[in-house]
Write an enzyme that holds these catalytic residues in place. Structure first.
Site, short mmCIF file in Angstrom:
data_model
loop_
_atom_site.label_atom_id
_atom_site.label_comp_id
_atom_site.label_asym_id
_atom_site.label_seq_id
_atom_site.Cartn_x
_atom_site.Cartn_y
_atom_site.Cartn_z
N ASN A 28 2.99 4.03 8.29
CA ASN A 28 2.55 4.37 6.94
C ASN A 28 1.02 4.34 6.97
OD1 ASN A 28 1.94 4.59 4.24
ND2 ASN A 28 2.62 2.52 3.70
N LYS A 53 -1.06 5.10 4.73
CA LYS A 53 -1.69 4.83 3.43
C LYS A 53 -2.85 5.81 3.24
CE LYS A 53 -0.43 0.04 3.98
NZ LYS A 53 -0.40 -1.25 3.35
N HIS A 56 7.05 1.88 -2.53
CA HIS A 56 6.17 0.97 -1.80
C HIS A 56 5.54 -0.02 -2.78
CE1 HIS A 56 2.84 -0.52 0.60
NE2 HIS A 56 3.51 -0.10 1.65
N GLU A 96 2.67 -1.05 -3.11
CA GLU A 96 1.38 -0.60 -3.69
C GLU A 96 1.62 0.38 -4.82
OE1 GLU A 96 -0.37 0.43 0.09
OE2 GLU A 96 -0.32 -1.71 0.59
N GLU A 105 9.92 -5.22 2.66
CA GLU A 105 8.50 -5.49 2.85
C GLU A 105 8.06 -6.59 1.88
OE1 GLU A 105 6.45 -1.97 4.83
OE2 GLU A 105 6.30 -1.63 2.68
N GLY A 123 -0.45 -6.13 4.82
CA GLY A 123 -1.89 -6.01 4.97
C GLY A 123 -2.61 -7.36 4.98
N SER A 163 2.61 -6.61 8.16
CA SER A 163 1.81 -7.14 9.28
C SER A 163 2.58 -7.15 10.60
CB SER A 163 1.26 -8.53 8.94
OG SER A 163 0.41 -8.45 7.81
#
Ligand code: PEP
Length: 249
Positions: free
Chosen positions: A9, A11, A94, A96, A166, A172, A209
């Site tokens: 991904n 991003k 996701h 985010e 996730e 991250g 991560s």
């Protein structure tokens, strides 16, 4: 050997100049593994991804889409548009998107339905935030996200989804879930899909991560079918090491 799904991904990273060698290298890496390799790129680079990856073993796709076909939705991208670029995959839900752009479970459900109806493979992301884990709510949050996100879908449709657990506190941050935490939640996810939708053998990835240094111990857990990889997919050498992970069935 277990066939792992290893999907990057990107991003909002990379640029045109970086992508040319990246796609060439990734094509080569995918040739030399029996694992499934994919990458979700910023939408403006889908045309370039199609041109670079269409005849390779690399699956590619987008990081989001909107559920309507067309209309006055400034800034949005439809499933039809993704199909124009021969996308295989689309990441939906996701964290985010959920947390920064306030997408609800219901929004995500509409998108999952649309992606499936248009022949795309959704990568449906779900996972709890730090406070929810610390408050003992991780399993109920995941159950709510999945049950709402899958509302109205049948067994065959759900079997076409790639799921990605996730935990938000691991994305991250450099702090991945322990292999046991990831295994426990992914086993729970598979049980939930089985008990509620009569599904078997769903593909459920871990994301958060994941890197070359921890890929083997996480991916060797029995319920984990692969990884969704953010930061570590940006460096082709590290992504290659993750893609070359070999674990026993
Ligand atoms: C992600 O954004 O899906 C992700 C897993 O990111 P990272 O690997 O950087 O934690």
């Amino acid at each position: 050997m277990k066939k792992l799904y290893l999907i990057g991904n990107m991003k909002m990273n990379m640029n045109y100049a970086d992508l040319e060698p990246y796609f060439a290298n990734l094509t080569q890496v995918a040739e030399n593994t029996s694992n499934v390799v994919g990458v979700c790129v910023p939408s403006v680079y889908l045309d370039f991804a199609k041109y670079s990856l269409e005849n390779s073993k690399v699956l590619f796709g987008a990081q989001n889409m909107y559920h309507e076909d067309k209309g006055a939705y400034t800034g949005e991208i439809s499933a039809h548009m993704l199909n124009d670029f021969s996308c295989d995959l689309v990441i939906l839900g996701h964290s985010e998107r959920r947390n920064i752009f306030h997408e609800s479970d219901e929004d995500i459900n509409l998108k999952v339905k649309k992606a499936l109806a248009e022949g795309l493979t959704p990568i449906l992301c779900f996972g709890e935030v730090k406070e929810e884990r610390e408050g003992g709510m991780a399993f109920s949050v995941v159950e709510r996200q999945l049950m709402n996100g899958l509302n109205g879908l049948d067994t065959d449709e759900i079997n076409r989804i790639i799921f990605a657990y996730e935990p938000v506190w691991a994305i991250g941050t450099g702090l991945s879930a322990t292999p046991d935490q990831a295994e426990e939640m992914i086993a729970f996810t598979k049980r939930l899909l089985h008990e509620n939708f009569e599904c078997h053998d769903n593909i459920v990835l871990y994301g958060g991560s994941l890197k070359a240094s921890n890929a083997n111990e996480i991916l060797s857990k029995p319920s984990i079918d692969g990884g969704l990889i953010g930061g570590a997919c940006l460096k082709i050498d590290e992504f290659e090491q993750i893609i070359n992970t070999k674990v026993d069935e």
